[in-house]
Write an enzyme that holds these catalytic residues in place. Structure first.
Site, short mmCIF file in Angstrom:
data_model
loop_
_atom_site.label_atom_id
_atom_site.label_comp_id
_atom_site.label_asym_id
_atom_site.label_seq_id
_atom_site.Cartn_x
_atom_site.Cartn_y
_atom_site.Cartn_z
N HIS A 134 0.84 -1.21 0.00
CA HIS A 134 0.00 0.00 0.00
C HIS A 134 0.87 1.26 0.00
O HIS A 134 0.65 2.18 -0.80
CB HIS A 134 -0.92 -0.02 1.22
N GLU A 135 1.86 1.30 0.88
CA GLU A 135 2.70 2.50 0.97
C GLU A 135 3.54 2.67 -0.31
O GLU A 135 3.71 3.79 -0.80
CB GLU A 135 3.58 2.45 2.22
N HIS A 183 1.54 4.49 -2.88
CA HIS A 183 1.57 5.96 -2.84
C HIS A 183 2.77 6.50 -3.61
O HIS A 183 2.66 7.46 -4.36
CB HIS A 183 1.62 6.46 -1.40
N ASP A 234 -4.99 7.49 -1.49
CA ASP A 234 -5.87 6.62 -0.70
C ASP A 234 -7.26 6.64 -1.31
O ASP A 234 -7.75 7.68 -1.76
CB ASP A 234 -5.95 7.15 0.75
ZN LIG Z 1 -2.43 5.24 2.29
#
Ligand SMILES: [Zn+2]
Length: 190
Positions: free
Chosen positions: A129-130, A133, A139
């Site tokens: 997830h990170e 980014h 998000d």
């Molecule tokens: Zn996030």
């Protein structure tokens, strides 16, 4: 008089210059043709180097997060930074929430925060997830486990670490076009 200086005398300075220019144009044209004719899927992926040396107990899961993306996207690849080279991405660990600070597409740093780990969130999902980014995805708190970028809005029990097809396509498109992405901060919860 001037004819002997600037005229196209075989082997004269002007002729040599013209031959050189023609060769240069041909070389450039060849390079241009090669670039244009390359298939999108065969185009060289952009390489982003990440430094996980300060990720403490999470180095393995950081590498796993990178591999998840590498096996699914074609326009960018995340590789461990070679010695002596400045990384695009640095990964840290602390007791806060996982969070990412991007400076531009493909560049920034993120934290593997123990707040989420201790709450039971799946570590490979946090790492992927990170990285998402860094790869240009915001998000999207849909609450769906099938969305990687839903982050902590998905149940703690969610163990899906993989981006869905829409997320994969977005990253491929961003790096295919070297899209401009503004600097931002993303926190895993909130
Ligand atoms: Zn996030």
């Amino acid at each position: 008089m001037s004819d002997t200086v600037v005229g196209p005398t075989k082997g004269g300075p002007t002729m040599v210059l013209r031959r050189f220019a023609a060769a240069l144009v041909a070389a450039l044209a060849l390079a241009g043709v090669q670039v244009v004719s390359a298939e999108p899927a065969a185009a060289a992926a952009r390489i982003l180097y990440y430094d996980a040396s300060q990720a403490q107990e999470f180095v393995a899961v950081v590498n796993q997060g990178a591999q998840i993306w590498n096996s699914r996207v074609t326009t960018v690849q995340l590789l461990p930074v070679p010695a002596g080279r400045t990384p695009n991405i640095r990964v840290y660990a602390d007791n806060g929430w996982p969070r990412t600070y991007t400076s531009s597409l493909g560049n920034g740093y993120w934290y593997m925060g123990r707040e989420a780990v201790n709450d039971g969130y799946y570590k490979p999902r946090i790492a992927a997830h990170e990285f998402g980014h860094i790869l240009g995805l915001p998000d999207r708190r849909t609450g769906l486990c099938t969305d990687l970028m839903s982050g902590s809005s998905a149940p703690v029990s969610c163990t899906n670490p993989n981006p869905n097809s829409t997320e994969i396509a977005s990253v491929n498109r961003l790096f295919a076009t070297s899209a401009a992405v503004p600097a931002r901060e993303f926190v895993f919860t909130g």
